[in-house]
Each structure stands twice: as structure tokens, then as C-alpha cells.
Design an enzyme around this catalytic site. Structure first.
Site, PDB file in Angstrom:
ATOM      1  N   ASP A  56       0.324  -2.029   0.735  1.00  0.00           N
ATOM      2  CA  ASP A  56       1.284  -2.742  -0.109  1.00  0.00           C
ATOM      3  C   ASP A  56       2.172  -1.671  -0.741  1.00  0.00           C
ATOM      4  O   ASP A  56       1.787  -1.015  -1.712  1.00  0.00           O
ATOM      5  CB  ASP A  56       0.548  -3.556  -1.174  1.00  0.00           C
ATOM      6  N   GLY A  81       5.200  -0.281  -2.757  1.00  0.00           N
ATOM      7  CA  GLY A  81       6.190  -0.563  -3.789  1.00  0.00           C
ATOM      8  C   GLY A  81       7.071   0.649  -4.020  1.00  0.00           C
ATOM      9  O   GLY A  81       6.898   1.704  -3.400  1.00  0.00           O
ATOM     10  N   THR A 108       7.067   2.503  -6.600  1.00  0.00           N
ATOM     11  CA  THR A 108       6.348   3.532  -7.343  1.00  0.00           C
ATOM     12  C   THR A 108       5.089   3.993  -6.631  1.00  0.00           C
ATOM     13  O   THR A 108       4.820   5.194  -6.554  1.00  0.00           O
ATOM     14  CB  THR A 108       5.976   3.005  -8.750  1.00  0.00           C
ATOM     15  N   VAL A 118      -0.233   1.057  -2.452  1.00  0.00           N
ATOM     16  CA  VAL A 118      -1.586   0.576  -2.704  1.00  0.00           C
ATOM     17  C   VAL A 118      -2.231   0.280  -1.357  1.00  0.00           C
ATOM     18  O   VAL A 118      -1.735  -0.534  -0.583  1.00  0.00           O
ATOM     19  CB  VAL A 118      -1.590  -0.688  -3.587  1.00  0.00           C
ATOM     20  N   GLY A 178      12.408 -10.129   0.129  1.00  0.00           N
ATOM     21  CA  GLY A 178      11.540  -8.970   0.275  1.00  0.00           C
ATOM     22  C   GLY A 178      10.114  -9.343   0.630  1.00  0.00           C
ATOM     23  O   GLY A 178       9.622 -10.429   0.302  1.00  0.00           O
ATOM     24  N   ASP A 183       7.341  -8.247  -0.585  1.00  0.00           N
ATOM     25  CA  ASP A 183       6.482  -8.466  -1.748  1.00  0.00           C
ATOM     26  C   ASP A 183       6.565  -9.893  -2.240  1.00  0.00           C
ATOM     27  O   ASP A 183       5.561 -10.500  -2.632  1.00  0.00           O
ATOM     28  CB  ASP A 183       6.839  -7.484  -2.871  1.00  0.00           C
ATOM     29  N   ASP A 203       5.855 -11.423 -10.647  1.00  0.00           N
ATOM     30  CA  ASP A 203       5.256 -10.175 -10.185  1.00  0.00           C
ATOM     31  C   ASP A 203       5.822  -9.049 -11.040  1.00  0.00           C
ATOM     32  O   ASP A 203       6.996  -8.673 -10.911  1.00  0.00           O
ATOM     33  CB  ASP A 203       5.571  -9.950  -8.709  1.00  0.00           C
ATOM     34  N   THR A 248       7.696  -2.412 -10.702  1.00  0.00           N
ATOM     35  CA  THR A 248       8.859  -1.587 -11.025  1.00  0.00           C
ATOM     36  C   THR A 248      10.056  -2.489 -11.305  1.00  0.00           C
ATOM     37  O   THR A 248      10.822  -2.266 -12.245  1.00  0.00           O
ATOM     38  CB  THR A 248       9.180  -0.637  -9.858  1.00  0.00           C
TER      39      THR A 248
END
Length: 261
Positions: A6, A8, A10, A13, A109, A111, A132, A135
Site C-alpha cells: 500500500d 502512499g 509518505t 506499508v 486513485g 487508495d 482516509d 498525507t
């Protein structure tokens, strides 16, 4: 076993799932768009050794990413070290929802897709609002299985960092829980105003969403800041930190079943 990434802005994960899609281990490292698949394997191999995982144990690799260059790197990683074609989340995959007429979902996206997929699986037949907190903070609104719209605004840390980055003398502080809006010094004042202001923003958005939907909604929060925000926003019905990871696996199985049928 399965590997789920996952990605992101930043962090990356990484979760290891068993054959039933249950999360066994999770670890994270900083998103670095200059990292090669070989460098990443050095990090990943150390995690595999710690958790006694062997290459032959991995049956599939899934990627949900908002950073295209990392997506490409992980695809190469999957092929080179595991001889697997990674499953990459995008809106071209079979999904369990449709878009309301006039809503353009072509650039949605990964996510956001996986959050919707898992929320629909866990809470069918409900009008859903999915926040969610990462960031960037996103929210998605669905009437049953129809996506009617959503929004994006700065995440809690981005919110504070923007203040630090555009002023000469204000210090960089953490997004931290404050039960008062009256700060006693500069740091305290930034934290009091940003924390309570953020909570107020989320509350107001939920109120306006429900007004526009015109029906009751079930509100879900996920992402790194979901727990702290969920404790202060009583309008949030459920905090689910692993919603996205489960969503990647759910989408993978849904599309695998379609391919096999």
C-alpha cells in the site's frame, strides 16, 4: 501467502497475508522514488528473514499505489525476485460499484478504490462516507453501490507542515490532541488551533454530506490519523485502520475469480 503493498506519498506499508487474506505481519518504510527493485529487495529480505518467510511461500503480489514510479519499481521487484506478475489496483479492474451519471471516475486513485471496495463488502446496503486520513485526506460518498462524489484536502501533518513551510518564525510541531483552543505559548497555540480546527472541519463536512445525500449515512474512518480523529468526532461510526489492506485483497480475489470463470 501474499504480499500486499500500500504505497502512499509518505510510506510504503507492506503486509503479509495468509491464504485466507488475514494480515499476519505489517511493516513500513519511507517512500523513496529513487529506490531500485534491488535496493528494495535488500530491505524486504531482512523482513522475510525476521518472519521466517521464503520466496516459495509467496503466491501473489498486490500493489495499491499513488506514486507511479514506485508502482513500476514494485512490478519489476515482483517479476525479478518472485517471478510473479503483480496485481495493480486501478479503476479498469472489475469493481463492485458504479458512478453516478455526471461523475468522472476515470482518474480515481488506487487508495480511494480499495477503501470503497472493502467498505461495500463489510457494510453492504448502507449509504457510506469513507474518510482516509493520510498525507492527503480523502472522502468518498456512496448511496448504496453508487459513487456520488467525494473530496480531497490536506492531511493533518500536511496541514501543519504548510504553516511551517510558508512562515519565517513559526516552529514545526506535531499534530497533537488538544482539549482547549486557548494555547499558552506559540507551540501550544498552533497545536490547539490546528487540532480543533481540523476536528471542526471534519464534523462540518460530515454534516454537509448528510444534508446533500438526504439520507442517513454510515461514516467510516481509516488511515494513520483515524484513531485520534475518531475519538473526537462522534459522527464517525467506525474506525478501521486495515480497511485498505483488506480492500486490496478483496479486489484481487474478485478479479481473479472473474478471470478464472
Amino acid at each position: 501467502m501474499y504480499i500486499v503493498f500500500d504505497v502512499g506519498n509518505t510510506n510504503i506499508v507492506t503486509s503479509i497475508l495468509d491464504g485466507d487474506g488475514m494480515v499476519q505481519e505489517t511493516f513500513r518504510n519511507r517512500t523513496n522514488d529513487r529506490m531500485t527493485e534491488d535496493e528494495f529487495m535488500g530491505f524486504f529480505k531482512s523482513m522475510m528473514d525476521i518472519h521466517n518467510i521464503e520466496v516459495k511461500d509467496i503466491q501473489g503480489i498486490m500493489i495499491s499505489s499513488v506514486v507511479p514510479v514506485i508502482t513500476t519499481m514494485l512490478q519489476r521487484f515482483a517479476k525479478k525476485y518472485f517471478n510473479l506478475d503483480a496485481f495493480v489496483v486501478n479503476i479498469k479492474k472489475k469493481v463492485p460499484f458504479k458512478f453516478k451519471r455526471g461523475v468522472d471516475g476515470s482518474n480515481m486513485g488506487a487508495d480511494r478504490i480499495i477503501n470503497i471496495v472493502q467498505a461495500l463488502k463489510e457494510y453492504p446496503d448502507k449509504n457510506l462516507v469513507i474518510f482516509d486520513f493520510g498525507t492527503a485526506t480523502t472522502y468518498e460518498v456512496l448511496k448504496k453501490e453508487v459513487y456520488i462524489g467525494g473530496g480531497i484536502f490536506p492531511g493533518p501533518r500536511t496541514y501543519i507542515n504548510s504553516l511551517f513551510g510558508t512562515t519565517a518564525r513559526l516552529p514545526k510541531v506535531e499534530f497533537d490532541e488538544k482539549n482547549t483552543v486557548l494555547g499558552k505559548n506559540t507551540v501550544d497555540g498552533i497545536q490547539a488551533a490546528t487540532f480543533n480546527g481540523y476536528i471542526g472541519q471534519v464534523k462540518y463536512l460530515i454534516q454537509k454530506i448528510k444534508e446533500e445525500v438526504g439520507e442517513d449515512c454510515f461514516v467510516i474512518a481509516t488511515g494513520g490519523y483515524s484513531k485520534i480523529i475518531g475519538e473526537h468526532v462522534e459522527e464517525i461510526d467506525k474506525c478501521s485502520s486495515k480497511l485498505s489492506i483488506r480492500g486490496i485483497y478483496t479486489l484481487y480475489k474478485m478479479n481473479k475469480s472473474k478471470k478464472e470463470s
